[in-house]
Structure formats: C-alpha cells, structure tokens
Design an enzyme around this catalytic site. Structure first.
Site, short mmCIF file in Angstrom:
data_model
loop_
_atom_site.label_atom_id
_atom_site.label_comp_id
_atom_site.label_asym_id
_atom_site.label_seq_id
_atom_site.Cartn_x
_atom_site.Cartn_y
_atom_site.Cartn_z
N ASP A 95 0.86 -1.05 0.04
CA ASP A 95 -0.10 0.04 0.02
C ASP A 95 0.78 1.34 0.15
O ASP A 95 0.24 2.49 0.09
CB ASP A 95 -0.92 0.04 1.16
CG ASP A 95 -0.33 0.06 2.76
OD1 ASP A 95 0.96 0.07 2.62
OD2 ASP A 95 -1.12 0.05 3.59
N GLU A 152 17.09 -7.39 13.80
CA GLU A 152 18.33 -6.97 13.90
C GLU A 152 18.47 -5.71 14.85
O GLU A 152 17.66 -4.71 14.87
CB GLU A 152 19.04 -6.37 12.65
CG GLU A 152 19.21 -7.59 11.87
CD GLU A 152 20.15 -8.58 12.25
OE1 GLU A 152 21.29 -8.16 12.93
OE2 GLU A 152 19.98 -9.87 12.19
#
Length: 172
Positions: A95, A152
């Site tokens: 989107d 991470e």
C-alpha cells in the site's frame, strides 16, 4: 512488495522499539544459548519492573508533532511481528505506507483502558494507543531507543522512516 527504511537500513516486516526491543537486545547470549526463546521471557519478566518510558516526538505529515511517553512502538510494513504477534492490523506490504502503532506509558498506570484501546488501535479518540499510516515520518527521542529491524538490533535517538514502494517482486 514495499520495503521499509529506517535511517538508511531496510526492513521487510516490522521495526519495533522500546521495551520489547530492549529485552531482545539485552538478553545475554549465553542465556539465549542455554534457554532458547525462553531466555527473552525470563529477561522480560526481570526488566518489567524497571520499565522506563521514552519521551518521544512523532512527526507525521499533515499533523502537529505528537509528544508521547512511549513504552513500545511498532512500525509495520506487514501485520505480524516475530512470533506471529499482530502489531499493525491494517498493514499491507503493497500500500506504499508504513503503519505506526505507539503504546504509551498509560499501560503502566491504566492497564485496563489501555488494553481496551489495543483491541481497536485505529479508533481516532484513543488516548493511550496511537495508530497512524504514512509513507514517511520521523521520531525524536530523549534517549537512545532500542529498535529491532526484523530482529536486528539498532540503537538510535532520531529515527527517519520511509517506504520504498514495490521494491521487491514476490508471489505474495
């Protein structure tokens, strides 16, 4: 499929920050090796008594700066974070927007009403949980904020988010 970008680093799924990311980043490696995923739960139970909200300002297009005392933030390119937790219910990786959900420190003093708002995070009159969608935005924090970009760890006090539309071709 879109890709999220934070401070020049890419993520596909979710960037999460605050308490959960801090628990993940500070769980000792040796305990993770011994206990596996249970190490995060144990570390979270220890740290929950020390939760310190982050004073943040959220800068969104076409809105006044939003100052919040935040415990958790999730920036979703898709709906689910690690472990299958839904953190951005309206997110769609096609989107051209990122979904931002902020859980304020009200969860510490008003857990009942905060949890009620979490059931409908996009409700416009929420005062404890904020949910927005934007192609780009910025967050400033009074202290280094632990962020997990698809797992991470990153530490930063100024966060610039944007989306790279249709950057990945997939069979999604």
């Amino acid at each position: 499929m879109d890709i999220g970008v934070m401070n020049g680093r890419h993520f596909i799924n979710v960037a999460s920050g605050g308490f959960g990311a801090e628990v993940t980043a500070t769980t000792p490696q040796d305990i993770k090796r011994r206990l596996g995923g249970a190490a995060y739960t144990l570390n979270g139970l220890i740290k929950v008594w020390e939760v310190q909200p982050y004073k943040c300002t959220l800068f969104l297009p076409d809105e006044a700066p939003l100052e919040v005392s935040m415990v958790l933030i999730a920036v979703g390119n898709s709906r689910l974070a690690g472990g299958g937790f839904e953190v951005a219910p309206a997110a769609d990786p096609r989107d051209e927007r990122l979904d931002v959900m902020v859980l304020t420190d009200a969860v510490l003093s008003e857990p009942g009403p905060t949890l009620a708002e979490l059931r409908d995070p996009m409700k416009p009159d929420n005062r404890r949980v904020f949910y927005r969608q934007a192609a780009s935005f910025r967050i400033g924090s009074d202290a280094h904020l632990h962020i997990s970009l698809d797992g991470e760890p990153v530490l930063a006090d100024s966060l610039e988010f944007s989306v790279r539309p249709a950057a990945l071709k997939s069979v999604y």
